[in-house]
Each structure stands twice: as structure tokens, then as C-alpha cells.
Design an enzyme around this catalytic site. Structure first.
Site, PDB file in Angstrom:
ATOM      1  N   ASP A 177      29.273 -23.381  52.771  1.00  0.00           N
ATOM      2  CA  ASP A 177      28.589 -24.362  52.167  1.00  0.00           C
ATOM      3  C   ASP A 177      27.670 -25.436  52.866  1.00  0.00           C
ATOM      4  O   ASP A 177      28.126 -26.878  52.837  1.00  0.00           O
ATOM      5  CB  ASP A 177      29.773 -25.273  51.541  1.00  0.00           C
ATOM      6  CG  ASP A 177      30.644 -24.435  50.510  1.00  0.00           C
ATOM      7  OD1 ASP A 177      30.398 -23.053  50.403  1.00  0.00           O
ATOM      8  OD2 ASP A 177      31.900 -25.052  50.149  1.00  0.00           O
TER       9      ASP A 177
ATOM     10  N   LYS B  97      31.084 -19.587  44.790  1.00  0.00           N
ATOM     11  CA  LYS B  97      32.227 -19.689  44.270  1.00  0.00           C
ATOM     12  C   LYS B  97      32.763 -21.121  43.600  1.00  0.00           C
ATOM     13  O   LYS B  97      31.929 -22.127  43.841  1.00  0.00           O
ATOM     14  CB  LYS B  97      33.137 -19.651  45.720  1.00  0.00           C
ATOM     15  CG  LYS B  97      32.887 -20.885  46.751  1.00  0.00           C
ATOM     16  CD  LYS B  97      33.559 -20.810  47.874  1.00  0.00           C
ATOM     17  CE  LYS B  97      33.338 -22.022  48.843  1.00  0.00           C
ATOM     18  NZ  LYS B  97      33.452 -23.439  48.583  1.00  0.00           N
TER      19      LYS B  97
ATOM     20  N   CYS C 177      36.811 -26.309  52.856  1.00  0.00           N
ATOM     21  CA  CYS C 177      36.279 -25.104  52.912  1.00  0.00           C
ATOM     22  C   CYS C 177      36.244 -24.237  54.022  1.00  0.00           C
ATOM     23  O   CYS C 177      36.765 -23.033  53.811  1.00  0.00           O
ATOM     24  CB  CYS C 177      35.202 -24.756  52.213  1.00  0.00           C
ATOM     25  SG  CYS C 177      35.377 -25.653  50.261  1.00  0.00           S
TER      26      CYS C 177
END
Ligand code: VGL
Ligand code: ZN
Length: 219
Positions: free
Chosen positions: A19, A116, A161
Site C-alpha cells: 500500500d 484488495k 496492513c
């Protein structure tokens, strides 16, 4: 640069870049302090791996993780059918500039981009499983197909994450490394990054620095 034709690349190791998107970097809607400072570190190490996965948080408008959807303030929490949910400012909306990988991230070594969090009713912190801890993203299969046994994880955010990706990597049976200087965290509430590092270490994740990498990879 290490990405010359005759440079050796690690064959059984994969790099997961979690990310590194505009919304998690300074100026973004869910900015992680110093989030952009990891980018030169990531760019320097990625060419050492034959398999490099970049994940993108990729939410539809009105996503269940957005505080606005629940009439609550960011960083409050709520209970959903599959468990506890931290509520975030709106971030990483599909196709919007905030969801793009940061422009300074060198995408040339990236072999797969994984989206995702695209289910409007279910968040996905981990790159392996959505937050019901049951729905696979397909990443495990991709890595196994390529004969990967060790995964090295970096990116944003250490306490969200990155953490859940590392914990699931261990559960999948991969030898799992966290490259600490190539990660930054949200750290809300304060102390979340330290407790994430503690939880990961307890679970068997090995915390290393980027300078340890070439020795570990043998490249
Ligand atoms: C993340 C909060 C919400 C992350 C994603 O990438 O760490 N954090 N969605
Ligand atoms: Zn998100």
C-alpha cells in the site's frame, strides 16, 4: 542500480510492497507520518527480487471501513458481523489519484499488482486474506506457483496492513521478514507501531533492516 541484466536476483524470496499509495503518504487523506521516506529504500531493494508484489488498498465509494458511512468520526470503531472495525477517513477510492501508487515508487521491478478491499461490505488489511479471515486474495497461490518460501515485507502502514500481511504470511507457512526501515505506521492510538512489532515478533516474524538484506538473500 542493481537491476542490470547480469545482476543476480533472489529466486525463492518475494518482496511484498504494501500500500505505498498517495493517500498513505504526506498530503493524502490517511497520511502516515514520513510515509514517503520509505520509497528510496524500497526502490533500492526491489531489484534484488525476481518476484515483487505491490498491493493497493482499493475501496469502492461508501466502503464499510469509512467513518462517513456510519455517521462517526475517523478512528472511532464499530462492530460488524465478522468483527471489530476501525473507522477511517475516506481513502484509496478506486480509480482516484489517492489510490495510485506513489509516483516516486519505481514500478519496473513489480511483477504483480494486487488490489484488495474492493468488497464494499468487507475490509481487507492483509494481502493474503480479507478481514473475515476466510476469503483468500490469491496471493498465497501466486507465491507458491513461483516456488517462493521466504517473503520480505515492507510498506504502509506497519500497524495495519503490513502487520496483518506479515501475520498471515507466517500462517501460510512462509518464512517471514519485516524490513523495518522500509515501513512506517499510523500509530493511532500512540504505541500501535510498537505493539504491532511486538505481535509480529511473537508470531515468528523476523525484523531486519534493509542493510541486512543482500546478505540474507545471497545476491
Ligand atoms: C490501511 C487503514 C485502512 C493500510 C488500509 O494500508 O495500512 N490502513 N486501510
Ligand atoms: Zn483501507
Amino acid at each position: 542500480m542493481a537491476d542490470t541484466q547480469n545482476s543476480r536476483k533472489a529466486k525463492h524470496e518475494a518482496l511484498l510492497i504494501i500500500d505505498v499509495q498517495n493517500d498513505f503518504c504526506p498530503g493524502g487523506s490517511l497520511a502516515v507520518s514520513e510515509g514517503d521516506m520509505i520509497i528510496p529504500v524500497v526502490n533500492a531493494i526491489a531489484p534484488d527480487f525476481a518476484i515483487v508484489v505491490a498491493t493497493k488498498d482499493w475501496h469502492p465509494k461508501g466502503h464499510v471501513s469509512f467513518a462517513s458511512r456510519h455517521g462517526k468520526a475517523p478512528f472511532e470503531t464499530t462492530e460488524l458481523s465478522h468483527g471489530h472495525q476501525v473507522l477511517w477517513p475516506e481513502h484509496c477510492i478506486q480509480g482516484e489519484p489517492g489510490a495510485s501508487l506513489h509516483p516516486e515508487l519505481d514500478q519496473r521491478p513489480v511483477t504483480m499488482v494486487l488490489h484488495k478491499g474492493a468488497n464494499r461490505e468487507l475490509d481487507s488489511y492483509s494481502a493474503f486474506l480479507e478481514n473475515d479471515h476466510a476469503t483468500p486474495t490469491g496471493l498465497e497461490g501466486y507465491l507458491r506457483t513461483h516456488g517462493i518460501s521466504r517473503v520480505f515485507i515492507c510498506g504502509l502502514a506497519t500497524d495495519v496492513c503490513v502487520k496483518f500481511s506479515a501475520l498471515d504470511a507466517v500462517k501460510c507457512g512462509f518464512e517471514t521478514y519485516l524490513i523495518e526501515d522500509a515501513c512506517r505506521g499510523v500509530d493511532i492510538p500512540e504505541g500501535s507501531v510498537d505493539s504491532a512489532l511486538h505481535d509480529m515478533t511473537e508470531a515468528g516474524v523476523r525484523c531486519i533492516g534493509s542493510s541486512d538484506l543482500r546478505h540474507l538473500l545471497g545476491v
